[in-house]
Design a protein around this motif. Structure first.
Motif, PDB file in Angstrom:
ATOM      1  N   LEU A 414       0.860  -1.188   0.000  1.00  0.00           N
ATOM      2  CA  LEU A 414       0.000   0.000   0.000  1.00  0.00           C
ATOM      3  C   LEU A 414       0.895   1.236   0.000  1.00  0.00           C
ATOM      4  CD1 LEU A 414      -2.759   1.369   0.171  1.00  0.00           C
ATOM      5  CD2 LEU A 414      -2.632   1.158   2.667  1.00  0.00           C
ATOM      6  N   ASP A 415       0.811   1.999  -1.087  1.00  0.00           N
ATOM      7  CA  ASP A 415       1.619   3.210  -1.216  1.00  0.00           C
ATOM      8  C   ASP A 415       0.703   4.378  -1.546  1.00  0.00           C
ATOM      9  OD1 ASP A 415       3.397   5.239  -1.702  1.00  0.00           O
ATOM     10  OD2 ASP A 415       4.696   4.079  -3.031  1.00  0.00           O
ATOM     11  N   LEU A 416       0.488   5.251  -0.556  1.00  0.00           N
ATOM     12  CA  LEU A 416      -0.308   6.465  -0.727  1.00  0.00           C
ATOM     13  C   LEU A 416       0.530   7.701  -0.415  1.00  0.00           C
ATOM     14  CD1 LEU A 416      -3.581   5.259   1.055  1.00  0.00           C
ATOM     15  CD2 LEU A 416      -3.115   5.295  -1.401  1.00  0.00           C
ATOM     16  N   TRP A 428      -7.793   0.114  11.107  1.00  0.00           N
ATOM     17  CA  TRP A 428      -7.889  -1.046  10.218  1.00  0.00           C
ATOM     18  C   TRP A 428      -6.581  -1.341   9.490  1.00  0.00           C
ATOM     19  CZ3 TRP A 428      -6.744   0.198   5.257  1.00  0.00           C
ATOM     20  CH2 TRP A 428      -7.098   1.446   4.751  1.00  0.00           C
ATOM     21  N   ILE A 429      -5.642  -0.386   9.511  1.00  0.00           N
ATOM     22  CA  ILE A 429      -4.313  -0.682   8.956  1.00  0.00           C
ATOM     23  C   ILE A 429      -3.745  -1.925   9.630  1.00  0.00           C
ATOM     24  CG2 ILE A 429      -1.922   0.130   8.908  1.00  0.00           C
ATOM     25  CD1 ILE A 429      -3.511   1.447   6.759  1.00  0.00           C
ATOM     26  N   GLY A 430      -4.008  -2.065  10.914  1.00  0.00           N
ATOM     27  CA  GLY A 430      -3.508  -3.221  11.648  1.00  0.00           C
ATOM     28  C   GLY A 430      -4.207  -4.516  11.316  1.00  0.00           C
ATOM     29  N   GLU A 431      -5.304  -4.449  10.541  1.00  0.00           N
ATOM     30  CA  GLU A 431      -6.030  -5.662  10.150  1.00  0.00           C
ATOM     31  C   GLU A 431      -5.518  -6.231   8.829  1.00  0.00           C
ATOM     32  OE1 GLU A 431     -10.245  -5.033  10.195  1.00  0.00           O
ATOM     33  OE2 GLU A 431     -10.110  -3.635  11.891  1.00  0.00           O
ATOM     34  N   LEU A 432      -4.597  -5.512   8.151  1.00  0.00           N
ATOM     35  CA  LEU A 432      -4.049  -5.997   6.878  1.00  0.00           C
ATOM     36  C   LEU A 432      -2.937  -7.001   7.190  1.00  0.00           C
ATOM     37  CD1 LEU A 432      -3.922  -2.588   4.969  1.00  0.00           C
ATOM     38  CD2 LEU A 432      -5.726  -4.318   4.923  1.00  0.00           C
ATOM     39  N   THR A 433      -3.343  -8.187   7.544  1.00  0.00           N
ATOM     40  CA  THR A 433      -2.402  -9.167   8.084  1.00  0.00           C
ATOM     41  C   THR A 433      -1.357  -9.630   7.073  1.00  0.00           C
ATOM     42  OG1 THR A 433      -3.966 -10.928   7.537  1.00  0.00           O
ATOM     43  CG2 THR A 433      -4.061  -9.997   9.770  1.00  0.00           C
ATOM     44  N   LYS A 434      -1.604  -9.412   5.768  1.00  0.00           N
ATOM     45  CA  LYS A 434      -0.633  -9.817   4.754  1.00  0.00           C
ATOM     46  C   LYS A 434       0.242  -8.653   4.291  1.00  0.00           C
ATOM     47  CE  LYS A 434      -3.390 -13.666   2.990  1.00  0.00           C
ATOM     48  NZ  LYS A 434      -3.987 -14.307   1.782  1.00  0.00           N
ATOM     49  N   LEU A 435       0.032  -7.506   4.885  1.00  0.00           N
ATOM     50  CA  LEU A 435       0.758  -6.309   4.461  1.00  0.00           C
ATOM     51  C   LEU A 435       2.250  -6.451   4.722  1.00  0.00           C
ATOM     52  CD1 LEU A 435      -0.039  -3.541   3.233  1.00  0.00           C
ATOM     53  CD2 LEU A 435       0.162  -2.590   5.538  1.00  0.00           C
ATOM     54  N   ARG A 436       3.027  -6.199   3.666  1.00  0.00           N
ATOM     55  CA  ARG A 436       4.481  -6.238   3.778  1.00  0.00           C
ATOM     56  C   ARG A 436       5.103  -4.854   3.615  1.00  0.00           C
ATOM     57  NH1 ARG A 436       6.426 -11.601   3.128  1.00  0.00           N
ATOM     58  NH2 ARG A 436       8.481 -10.777   2.603  1.00  0.00           N
ATOM     59  N   THR A 437       4.431  -3.969   2.890  1.00  0.00           N
ATOM     60  CA  THR A 437       4.980  -2.639   2.623  1.00  0.00           C
ATOM     61  C   THR A 437       3.907  -1.594   2.839  1.00  0.00           C
ATOM     62  OG1 THR A 437       6.541  -3.508   0.999  1.00  0.00           O
ATOM     63  CG2 THR A 437       6.046  -1.173   0.883  1.00  0.00           C
ATOM     64  N   LEU A 438       4.214  -0.594   3.666  1.00  0.00           N
ATOM     65  CA  LEU A 438       3.279   0.490   3.961  1.00  0.00           C
ATOM     66  C   LEU A 438       3.991   1.827   3.777  1.00  0.00           C
ATOM     67  CD1 LEU A 438       0.553   1.527   4.975  1.00  0.00           C
ATOM     68  CD2 LEU A 438       1.456   1.337   7.322  1.00  0.00           C
ATOM     69  N   TYR A 439       3.547   2.597   2.770  1.00  0.00           N
ATOM     70  CA  TYR A 439       4.077   3.932   2.500  1.00  0.00           C
ATOM     71  C   TYR A 439       2.951   4.944   2.699  1.00  0.00           C
ATOM     72  CZ  TYR A 439       8.317   2.225   0.127  1.00  0.00           C
ATOM     73  OH  TYR A 439       9.517   1.639  -0.184  1.00  0.00           O
ATOM     74  N   LEU A 440       3.048   5.749   3.753  1.00  0.00           N
ATOM     75  CA  LEU A 440       2.099   6.838   3.986  1.00  0.00           C
ATOM     76  C   LEU A 440       2.850   8.165   4.145  1.00  0.00           C
ATOM     77  CD1 LEU A 440      -0.339   5.131   6.541  1.00  0.00           C
ATOM     78  CD2 LEU A 440      -0.659   5.417   4.084  1.00  0.00           C
ATOM     79  N   ASP A 462       8.414  -3.184   5.366  1.00  0.00           N
ATOM     80  CA  ASP A 462       8.772  -1.800   5.071  1.00  0.00           C
ATOM     81  C   ASP A 462       7.746  -0.869   5.687  1.00  0.00           C
ATOM     82  OD1 ASP A 462      10.784  -2.885   3.513  1.00  0.00           O
ATOM     83  OD2 ASP A 462       9.600  -2.790   1.672  1.00  0.00           O
ATOM     84  N   LEU A 463       8.186  -0.002   6.586  1.00  0.00           N
ATOM     85  CA  LEU A 463       7.318   0.973   7.241  1.00  0.00           C
ATOM     86  C   LEU A 463       7.865   2.366   6.950  1.00  0.00           C
ATOM     87  CD1 LEU A 463       4.980   1.680   9.167  1.00  0.00           C
ATOM     88  CD2 LEU A 463       6.606   1.444  11.070  1.00  0.00           C
ATOM     89  N   VAL A 464       7.139   3.136   6.143  1.00  0.00           N
ATOM     90  CA  VAL A 464       7.590   4.461   5.724  1.00  0.00           C
ATOM     91  C   VAL A 464       6.493   5.474   6.039  1.00  0.00           C
ATOM     92  CG1 VAL A 464       8.438   5.863   3.810  1.00  0.00           C
ATOM     93  CG2 VAL A 464       8.951   3.418   3.882  1.00  0.00           C
ATOM     94  N   LEU A 465       6.734   6.297   7.061  1.00  0.00           N
ATOM     95  CA  LEU A 465       5.771   7.308   7.504  1.00  0.00           C
ATOM     96  C   LEU A 465       6.399   8.695   7.520  1.00  0.00           C
ATOM     97  CD1 LEU A 465       4.321   5.353  10.575  1.00  0.00           C
ATOM     98  CD2 LEU A 465       3.402   5.402   8.250  1.00  0.00           C
ATOM     99  N   SER A 466       7.521   8.876   6.887  1.00  0.00           N
ATOM    100  CA  SER A 466       8.294  10.119   6.980  1.00  0.00           C
ATOM    101  C   SER A 466       7.503  11.343   6.531  1.00  0.00           C
ATOM    102  CB  SER A 466       9.554  10.002   6.126  1.00  0.00           C
ATOM    103  OG  SER A 466      10.399   8.991   6.606  1.00  0.00           O
ATOM    104  N   ASP A 467       7.926  12.486   7.067  1.00  0.00           N
ATOM    105  CA  ASP A 467       7.388  13.792   6.679  1.00  0.00           C
ATOM    106  C   ASP A 467       5.884  13.884   6.898  1.00  0.00           C
ATOM    107  OD1 ASP A 467       9.971  14.616   5.849  1.00  0.00           O
ATOM    108  OD2 ASP A 467       9.689  13.548   3.968  1.00  0.00           O
ATOM    109  N   SER A 468       5.449  13.376   8.004  1.00  0.00           N
ATOM    110  CA  SER A 468       4.077  13.547   8.470  1.00  0.00           C
ATOM    111  C   SER A 468       4.143  14.035   9.919  1.00  0.00           C
ATOM    112  CB  SER A 468       3.300  12.229   8.374  1.00  0.00           C
ATOM    113  OG  SER A 468       3.132  11.840   7.022  1.00  0.00           O
TER     114      SER A 468
END
Length: 997
Positions: A414-416, A428-440, A462-468
């Motif tokens: 998921l890349d937004l 609900w982000i925590g319910e995406l049990t197959k999530l491997r990459t998160l870009y917010l 991959d957990l990318v939350l920078s510049d928020s």
């Protein structure tokens, strides 16, 4: 997807090929394949699959050669072929002995013993591995002796500047031909159309390969009609083949009825028909047209009617307009890549028909709508099929929905990022049990993320939350369920305490916790956890402590510790380190005698308390590209590198940017700099260097664009050779003891006379940035204080646009040469506090870009030329304390300058506004040494008055102390009074008598 891929994405995404071995293949791929699209990776997977499937008898014969043996004529053909090759890595060392079926890359049929397969290629260069050994040289026509050859792979070699041999068209039994990314050039021979049995043809070039320079011209074709004869072809890859002249390419391709995969990315194609009549492309499943420039509306277009398509990539093709409704008709589509196509508006609602959709990419399109609305338009007819959603930089707005949208339940990617999302991150982000990459990252998200957002993300990598503005709050004893490889949390709120959950992340490759409000002592466990990190950024916090003595055992390649409170000396660095930024800390002690990182390219240590001399160990760093150790306490002279002590290459170093300003360094101009011919930026300002400027500066440093020697003790003339630096755009020699005149050949410095069209070389010299999955991790921007417009200004990255000539506060003499007026790109010119004389430069108005002009405190004379008013960019002017005369020009920018009277003060002959003296009044004779206009008259009256007062005082004192003189004086006054009185009385009586009579 063509931007910033990871192995994780393609692991998940290539399973639609139905290849059971895909995961095993991907697990062995290097991280450099991040730049490859999934379609390219799918092609490689198919290539490997084809190799594995070629024929069972070939593979078994190579492993067990108890029955087969090499045919003599074919062995002879192979040996002749090898003689034409260049094999510096000895890859064909096994090619000896009688049985060629045992040679590396040679496969024979079990029953016939004929060579049926020649595999001398590999996938390495497709992933940008420039260090892999390859074959080169010429390809001998002796291969025609292998008439039973079915499989030929010469991909990923270096057949530099030779054409694809025409004779290959005579290998009639070929079913597989791969010549990709092997540096072939010239026209593709149409004889390849004779290979009627061909099923796989790859003539493409990987645009991501770093093995080859940008000067590679590649292959081209001006006529592709020969393709229509390959009626058995299933896979065609001509990526990066120049097809500029081919207009009607589609009718030719459409004559291939069995074609399943068509890859034509970056082929310079410019035409895309609206529709296609009598198309045979009914079996086409994969179509890649990315990187071409069709520049037309997205609809109508011929490919929207290919209902068999499973994988479509039209990214970066120049298509524009709204997202077409025809998308909803492509019900077989699995992968849809629409990135960078100038598509606008919300995606069509009939996307709900795409029940097989697993991946959607729309990077950098202007969707310009609500993220909630977009989510509701995603297909839900096949629940949990969508695996990858790549929508960064799409101008998406609003808040993420509070309830999980049904179609997102199976997401792995998921890349937004880089949108305009607001509000909190939903649970609900925590319910995406197959999530491997998160870009917010790079949104306006805020609020708190806690353990509940992460508790079920066991597969997250991959957990990318920078510049928020997200605050991450967890308990000190929380153990995360995941083990991340990428953690980018720049500008999130993690502090003030060091986040304890990081200690459990033992597989991190990239870690960015910069600017996260940490105000704490760095814990010992952090250095242990970070020992496997390759890219580490903790800058702009208040982290205290010392760098670990075990730092040399870390795996780091890039480190940024800048703007913290780290102290202590610099330890031995990790052996693989290429970039280190320790600027703005409390580092003390001398520079290391052994840095321990031979491949170091960037070393930034400014604003610390480093002392001692600069060691000759810097000469070991032969790859050093940027060195900034300014604003420290370094002292002593800079010694030259000893010949042959550290390297056989004693004539050249790689430094492009060298900043040593604001130290206590001394000695003559460092001779070490002669060994830096690539220097673009050199700053030795604010030190104690002395002596004459050497002529070799202009002869050895021909790339120099910025030269700053401000505030030293250099003396002598400005070397004429300095004007050989044609790229020089910034020259600051202020506050030295230089004498003589400005060389008239300064006009040769075209960097001051011409505006640069392309500043990429300067940008790369003054800035550096390392990227990991699209995020800048370790970044440096050169900073410089420039005295312009009457004040010191700090320039960072924008310094590359500064064009400056500052020779102020020296002892320069003579005229200001007219050639200075030819330096029309100047933005700042400062020649103040010298001894320049002669006339004001007549053509000064030619400096149309100058913003600051200071010629004050000289001996310039004559009138100010009217061309001065042509300087429409001028914001500061100082002409004070010269001998200028005449009327002051007016108009344009001159009327808007601040404190106008101070601009002309100390020039007694000037008149007119903004001065109070009108030009119609007779002007006084100008005095010397910058005296006021009335200075002579005032001096006269002062002298007369002083003499009068002194005379009276002498007479008074004499009468006060000499009694006889007083008596004599008063007697004389009485006698004179009586005589005058008698004379007046007589005259008056006589006058009255005459009047009465």
């Amino acid at each position: 997807m063509t931007q910033h891929k990871t192995i994780v994405e393609c692991l998940v995404y290539n399973e639609y090929h139905g290849l059971s071995y895909t995961k095993k293949i991907m697990a062995k791929l290097p991280m450099d394949m991040l730049q490859l699209s999934c379609i390219q990776i799918a092609s490689i997977a198919l290539l490997l699959f084809t190799q594995a499937e070629s024929t069972t008898e070939e593979i078994s014969s190579h492993k067990n050669n108890t029955i087969t043996s090499c045919i003599a004529s074919e062995r002879s053909a192979l040996l002749t072929f090898r003689e034409g090759l260049s094999d510096p890595a000895n890859l064909l060392s096994s090619w000896k002995g009688d049985d060629c079926c045992q040679w590396k890359g040679v496969y024979c049929g079990m029953r016939t013993s004929h060579v049926v397969r020649l595999d001398l290629g590999g996938p390495e260069c497709a992933f940008g591995d420039s260090g892999m050994p390859v074959l080169a040289g010429n390809i001998s026509s002796s291969l025609l002796g292998l008439q039973h050859l079915q499989y030929l792979d010469l991909s990923c070699n270096n057949f530099d500047n030779i054409q694809i041999p025409e004779f290959m068209g005579s290998l009639h039994k070929l079913r597989y031909l791969d010549l990709a990314t092997s540096m072939f050039t010239g026209n593709i021979p149409p004889q390849l159309g004779n290979l009627s049995n061909l099923r796989y043809l790859n003539l493409g070039f990987s645009q991501y390969s770093s093995s080859y320079g940008s000067s590679y011209n590649g292959t081209y074709s001006m006529d592709i009609t020969w393709l229509s004869r390959l009626t058995s072809l299933e896979h065609l890859d001509m990526s990066s083949v120049n097809l500029t002249t081919i207009v009607h390419w589609l009718p030719v391709v459409s004559m291939l009825p069995t074609l399943k995969i068509l890859l034509l990315s970056a082929c310079h194609l410019r035409s895309s028909p609206d529709s296609l009549q009598l198309s045979n492309l009914t079996s086409l499943e994969t179509l890649d047209l990315s990187g071409n420039d069709f520049h037309k509306r997205s609809t109508p277009n011929w490919f929207w009617g290919l209902t068999s398509l499973k994988h479509l990539d039209i990214s970066s093709t120049g298509f524009y307009g709204p997202f077409p409704d025809e998308i909803g008709n492509m019900t077989s589509i699995v992968e849809l890549e629409l990135s960078q196509t100038n598509l606008v508006g919300m995606m069509p609602s009939n996307m709900k028909n795409l029940c097989n959709l697993e991946k959607l990419g729309s990077y950098r399109n202007n969707i310009n709508g609500s993220i909630t609305e977009l989510f509701h338009r995603l297909p839900s007819c096949s629940v949990n099929k969508l695996q990858l959603l790549h929508l960064p930089d799409c101008n998406l707005t609003g808040s993420l929905p509070t309830i999980l949208v049904e179609s997102l339940g199976n997401l792995t990617w998921l890349d937004l990022s880089d949108n305009k999302l607001t509000g909190h991150v939903p649970l609900w982000i925590g319910e995406l049990t197959k999530l491997r990459t998160l870009y917010l990252n790079s949104n306006s998200l805020d609020g708190v993320m806690h353990e509940g957002h992460f508790s079920d993300l066991d597969m997250l990598k991959d957990l990318v939350l920078s510049d928020s503005s997200i605050t991450i709050t967890t308990s000190s004893n929380w153990v995360p369920p995941f083990n991340l490889t990428m953690i980018h949390l720049r500008s999130c709120q993690l502090g003030p305490k060091f986040p304890a959950w990081l200690r459990w992340q033992t597989q991190v490759v990239s870690l960015d916790i910069s600017n996260t409000s940490i105000n704490d002592m760095v814990p010992d466990w952090f250095w242990i956890a970070a020992s496997s990190v390759e890219f580490l950024n903790i800058q702009n916090n208040q982290i205290r402590g010392f760098l670990p003595s075990t730092m040399e055992f870390m795996r780091a390649k890039e480190m940024d510790f800048s703007s913290n409170q780290l102290g202590g000396p610099i330890p031995k660095l990790p052996i693989d380190l290429t970039s280190l930024d320790l600027s703005q800390n409390n580092v003390v002690g001398p520079l290391p005698l052994d840095f321990g990182a031979p491949g170091l390219r960037t070393l930034v240590l400014y604003s610390n308390m480093i002392s001692g001399a600069i060691p000759s160990s810097l000469c070991k760093l032969q790859s050093l590209w940027l060195l900034d150790i300014s604003r420290n306490n370094l002292n002593g002279s800079i010694t030259d590198c000893l010949v042959n002590e550290y390297s056989t290459n004693t004539t050249s170093m790689s430094i492009v940017n060298l900043s040593l300003r604001d130290n206590n360094l001394s000695g003559e101009f460092p001779s070490l700099i002669q060994k830096c011919p690539r220097l673009i930026f050199l700053d030795l300002g604010h030190n104690q260097f002395f002596g004459a400027l050497p002529a070799w500066i202009g002869e050895m440093l021909l790339s120099l664009s910025f030269l700053r020697l401000r505030s030293n003790m250099f003396y002598g003339h400005i070397p004429v050779e300095l004007t050989k630096l044609v790229n020089l755009q910034y020259l600051d020699l202020a506050y030295n003891n230089l004498s003589g005149s400005i060389p008239r050949s300064i006009i040769n410095c075209t960097g001051m006379a011409q505006t640069r069209d392309d500043a990429d070389d300067l940008r790369s010299a003054l800035t550096s940035g390392e990227f990991y999955a699209g995020n800048v991790l370790v970044a440096y921007t050169g900073n410089l204080t420039v005295l312009t417009k009457g004040q010191e200004r700090l320039y960072t990255g924008e310094i590359i646009y500064m064009v400056n000539l500052d020779l102020s506060c020296n002892s320069l003499t003579g005229d200001i040469p007219a050639e200075v007026s030819a330096l029309v790109a100047l933005k700042s010119l400062n020649l103040s506090w010298n001894n320049f004389n002669g006339k004001f430069p007549e053509n000064i108005g030619a400096l149309i870009q100058v913003e600051s002009l200071d010629l004050s405190h000289n001996d310039l004379s004559g009138e100010i030329p009217s061309s001065l008013s042509a300087l429409t960019s001028l914001s500061r002017l100082n002409l004070s304390y010269n001998n200028l005369s005449g009327s002051i020009p007016s108009g344009n920018q001159l009327q808007t300058l601040e404190d106008p009277a101070s601009i002309y003060i100390g020039n007694p002959g000037l008149c007119g506004p903004p001065l109070s003296r009108k030009c119609s009044q007779p002007g006084p004779i100008p005095g010397d040494n910058h005296e006021d206009a009335g200075h002579g008259v005032v001096s006269f009256f002062l002298a007369t008055g002083s003499g009068y007062v002194m005379g009276l005082w002498v007479v008074f004192c004499t009468f006060l102390f000499r009694r006889k003189w007083r008596v004599w004086w008063y007697s004389l006054c009485d006698s004179l009074y009586d005589r005058v009185y008698v004379q007046v009385a007589v005259s008056w009586a006589s006058f009255r008598g005459k009047t009465n009579g």
